[in-house]
Design a protein around this motif. Structure first.
Motif, mmCIF file in Angstrom:
data_model
loop_
_atom_site.group_PDB
_atom_site.id
_atom_site.type_symbol
_atom_site.label_atom_id
_atom_site.label_comp_id
_atom_site.label_asym_id
_atom_site.label_seq_id
_atom_site.Cartn_x
_atom_site.Cartn_y
_atom_site.Cartn_z
ATOM 1 N N UNK A 176 0.825 -1.212 0.000
ATOM 2 C CA UNK A 176 0.000 0.000 0.000
ATOM 3 C C UNK A 176 0.858 1.261 0.000
ATOM 4 N N UNK A 177 2.000 1.208 0.673
ATOM 5 C CA UNK A 177 2.891 2.368 0.659
ATOM 6 C C UNK A 177 3.284 2.688 -0.781
ATOM 7 N N UNK A 178 3.668 1.673 -1.531
ATOM 8 C CA UNK A 178 4.033 1.873 -2.940
ATOM 9 C C UNK A 178 2.845 2.405 -3.744
ATOM 10 N N UNK A 179 1.693 1.729 -3.580
ATOM 11 C CA UNK A 179 0.530 2.088 -4.397
ATOM 12 C C UNK A 179 0.050 3.510 -4.094
ATOM 13 N N UNK A 180 0.028 3.869 -2.829
ATOM 14 C CA UNK A 180 -0.450 5.197 -2.457
ATOM 15 C C UNK A 180 0.473 6.286 -2.982
ATOM 16 N N UNK A 181 1.774 6.062 -2.881
ATOM 17 C CA UNK A 181 2.724 7.043 -3.396
ATOM 18 C C UNK A 181 2.649 7.135 -4.914
ATOM 19 N N UNK A 182 2.386 6.005 -5.554
ATOM 20 C CA UNK A 182 2.233 5.998 -7.011
ATOM 21 C C UNK A 182 1.003 6.806 -7.424
ATOM 22 N N UNK A 183 -0.107 6.617 -6.700
ATOM 23 C CA UNK A 183 -1.324 7.370 -6.995
ATOM 24 C C UNK A 183 -1.118 8.871 -6.794
ATOM 25 N N UNK A 184 -0.319 9.222 -5.807
ATOM 26 C CA UNK A 184 -0.052 10.638 -5.533
ATOM 27 C C UNK A 184 0.920 11.252 -6.536
ATOM 28 N N UNK A 185 1.580 10.404 -7.306
ATOM 29 C CA UNK A 185 2.512 10.898 -8.306
ATOM 30 C C UNK A 185 3.909 11.164 -7.789
ATOM 31 N N UNK A 186 4.209 10.718 -6.571
ATOM 32 C CA UNK A 186 5.545 10.943 -6.015
ATOM 33 C C UNK A 186 6.473 9.751 -6.210
ATOM 34 N N UNK A 187 5.916 8.628 -6.627
ATOM 35 C CA UNK A 187 6.679 7.399 -6.847
ATOM 36 C C UNK A 187 6.317 6.823 -8.202
ATOM 37 N N UNK A 188 7.326 6.550 -9.007
ATOM 38 C CA UNK A 188 7.114 5.924 -10.311
ATOM 39 C C UNK A 188 7.493 4.456 -10.199
ATOM 40 N N UNK A 189 6.522 3.569 -10.458
ATOM 41 C CA UNK A 189 6.759 2.131 -10.418
ATOM 42 C C UNK A 189 7.018 1.620 -11.831
ATOM 43 N N UNK A 190 8.180 1.018 -12.024
ATOM 44 C CA UNK A 190 8.560 0.490 -13.339
ATOM 45 C C UNK A 190 8.408 -1.029 -13.345
ATOM 46 N N UNK A 191 7.945 -1.566 -14.454
ATOM 47 C CA UNK A 191 7.759 -3.013 -14.561
ATOM 48 C C UNK A 191 8.420 -3.530 -15.839
ATOM 49 N N UNK A 192 8.505 -4.845 -15.925
ATOM 50 C CA UNK A 192 9.091 -5.456 -17.119
ATOM 51 C C UNK A 192 10.570 -5.746 -16.955
ATOM 52 N N UNK A 193 11.165 -6.340 -17.966
ATOM 53 C CA UNK A 193 12.556 -6.777 -17.897
ATOM 54 C C UNK A 193 13.541 -5.623 -17.780
ATOM 55 N N UNK A 194 13.152 -4.440 -18.218
ATOM 56 C CA UNK A 194 14.045 -3.280 -18.165
ATOM 57 C C UNK A 194 13.692 -2.333 -17.022
ATOM 58 N N UNK A 195 12.906 -2.801 -16.055
ATOM 59 C CA UNK A 195 12.430 -1.930 -14.980
ATOM 60 C C UNK A 195 13.571 -1.300 -14.196
ATOM 61 N N UNK A 196 14.557 -2.095 -13.854
ATOM 62 C CA UNK A 196 15.675 -1.576 -13.084
ATOM 63 C C UNK A 196 16.465 -0.525 -13.835
ATOM 64 N N UNK A 197 16.682 -0.767 -15.125
ATOM 65 C CA UNK A 197 17.425 0.187 -15.942
ATOM 66 C C UNK A 197 16.637 1.481 -16.129
ATOM 67 N N UNK A 198 15.315 1.362 -16.281
ATOM 68 C CA UNK A 198 14.481 2.567 -16.402
ATOM 69 C C UNK A 198 14.590 3.423 -15.144
ATOM 70 N N UNK A 199 14.536 2.778 -13.987
ATOM 71 C CA UNK A 199 14.629 3.508 -12.725
ATOM 72 C C UNK A 199 15.989 4.189 -12.597
ATOM 73 N N UNK A 200 17.029 3.480 -12.978
ATOM 74 C CA UNK A 200 18.366 4.060 -12.884
ATOM 75 C C UNK A 200 18.508 5.266 -13.801
ATOM 76 N N UNK A 201 17.995 5.159 -15.007
ATOM 77 C CA UNK A 201 18.092 6.275 -15.944
ATOM 78 C C UNK A 201 17.290 7.481 -15.461
ATOM 79 N N UNK A 202 16.143 7.240 -14.850
ATOM 80 C CA UNK A 202 15.361 8.349 -14.280
ATOM 81 C C UNK A 202 16.180 9.094 -13.237
ATOM 82 N N UNK A 203 16.891 8.337 -12.407
ATOM 83 C CA UNK A 203 17.701 8.958 -11.351
ATOM 84 C C UNK A 203 18.893 9.703 -11.944
ATOM 85 N N UNK A 204 19.608 9.052 -12.825
ATOM 86 C CA UNK A 204 20.816 9.651 -13.402
ATOM 87 C C UNK A 204 20.487 10.897 -14.216
#
Length: 433
Positions: free
Chosen positions: A241-269
């Motif tokens: 719920x912590x993840x889902x609620x933050x995602x709904x609020x737009x403060x957390x982006x949840x990435x899925x799929x085989x490239x999820x980790x790389x997408x998250x890293x690129x967002x940060x970098x």
């Protein structure tokens, strides 16, 4: 790579084991003997996961081993992610051409050991006066034993840590001490988020991160006996719920799929997220990328919930089973070298992985590094909160089921959290039974 059927590979592997059972070889019978000199070098193949700085580290250490003696030659071969490495190892073992030494991600140690694909190393240790098992960090040994037998030595080990863009944090007026708990984590994420599309945190829907959050809530993904799943609990719901609620609020982006980790890293970098969850193994690489992008980063403990807990991760080195005596001893010498104090210091400095030996962590080299770059010490200090990962044979499949259901819930906000977790639990229980 198309994933191979886990159950199919286990079945094939068992047939291969049955065919080899009449060879008369005794496991670990030459543990006390050194590799004898011969006219030709003993050839070994070593498979490893991950590229970039981690891949360079593996290649460099193998080169050092080959240059350190003249009896054994090891060929290092990159095999992709842990999942890809495991699938390829299972297929190669069934086909009779597995590497002599490979990595097992720690949650898969039990799967490989119980299926007979990896060698029990207990007798090798007992017959070798050179190795000091007490020097391995106790917090990293929980995933090394199966049924009280040693099947792997800690090599490139890690915990997830929090990375924060401190340049950005200063710009938005945040305390550089970082978020200490879930409440502060949400506050930091909100402060980083802006109307231009930047979010507080971009992260993968990942079983390792979920293990961290459910443990912080006071729960676990499986019971202690690994006989049933326990993520469809009040604690499991609180974490998701912590993840889902933050995602709904737009403060957390949840990435899925085989490239999820790389997408998250690129967002940060690229400055599209102020914070990032990743392994300590990414530290050297992320420091390099941050410098290239012109911002400062710091590392922190994972924010705590009711408890301050974090799973350990990374890989142990294992020897595949069924090797001839000469290759067994050569493989053991290679594993000893790769996990020795000097090489542990090198790998930790080069990548950011935890020093798995106490002597390495206390060495002058590591202490100097911690003084110069305190970001490297965070994961070592956080190890006091470390948990072993579940090692049920079915856990890799259970983890995939849970991630798939959590992804479904992330894509469809109308599905109640209870339904998401119960659906995953029903499928997981069927697999366990």
């Amino acid at each position: 790579m198309k994933k191979l059927s886990f159950l199919l590979m286990m079945t094939v592997a068992l047939f291969v084991l049955a065919a080899c059972s009449g060879s008369g070889e005794e496991e670990g019978s030459a543990a006390a003997n050194s590799v004898e000199a011969s006219d030709e070098k003993i050839e070994l193949t070593y498979w490893y996961a991950w590229g970039d700085k981690i891949g360079e580290n593996n290649e460099n250490l193998v080169k050092q081993f080959n240059e350190s003696q003249d009896k054994i030659h090891v060929t290092a071969e990159f095999q992709g992610s842990y999942d890809e490495l495991h699938a390829k190892t299972q297929a190669a073992f069934a086909a009779g051409n597995a590497p002599e030494v490979t990595q097992n991600e720690i949650a898969s140690i039990g799967t490989f050991a119980k299926s007979g694909m990896t060698q029990d190393l207990t007798s090798f240790v007992e017959g070798d006066q050179e190795i000091n098992m007490d020097d391995f960090n106790p917090g990293l040994m929980g995933n090394s034993y199966v049924d009280d037998k040693l099947y792997g030595l800690p090599y490139l080990r890690s915990t997830p840590i929090l990375y924060m863009n401190t340049t950005m944090a200063e710009e938005v007026g945040l305390d550089l001490a970082g978020p200490q708990n879930w409440e502060e984590f949400q506050e930091y994420a909100e402060a980083f988020t802006n109307e231009e599309g930047r979010v507080g945190m971009s992260m993968a829907i990942d079983i390792w991160f979920y293990e961290a959050f459910i443990a912080q809530a006071g729960g676990s993904t499986m019971n202690e006996d690994s006989t049933e799943v326990t993520f469809n609990s009040e604690e499991g719901a609180a974490a998701y719920d912590l993840w889902r609620n933050m995602s709904k609020e737009g403060t957390l982006k949840l990435n899925s799929g085989t490239e999820a980790g790389e997408k998250a890293r690129q967002d940060f970098v690229n400055g599209h997220a102020g914070m990032h969850f990743a392994s300590t193994a990414d530290l050297s690489y992320l420091l390099q990328l941050a410098e290239e992008q012109g911002f400062e980063l710091n590392t922190y403990f994972m924010p705590s919930g009711k408890e301050a807990k974090v799973p350990t991760g990374g890989a142990n080195l294992v020897m595949t089973s069924g090797l001839e005596e000469e290759k067994q001893q050569a493989a053991w010498e290679f594993i000893k070298f790769m996990t020795a104090t000097e090489q542990t210091v090198y790998a930790s400095e080069f990548t950011g992985y935890l020093p798995s030996r106490v002597s390495a962590a206390e060495s002058e080299e590591m202490q100097a590094l911690y003084e110069e770059k305190p970001q490297f010490k965070v994961a070592v200090d956080q190890l006091q909160n470390g948990n072993a990962r579940p090692m049920a044979e079915e856990y890799p499949e259970i983890a995939k089921i849970l991630v798939d259901e959590m992804t479904r819930g992330a894509l469809d906000e109308s599905i109640p959290t209870e339904d998401v977790l119960n659906a995953a639990a029903e499928k997981a229980d069927a697999l366990l039974k």
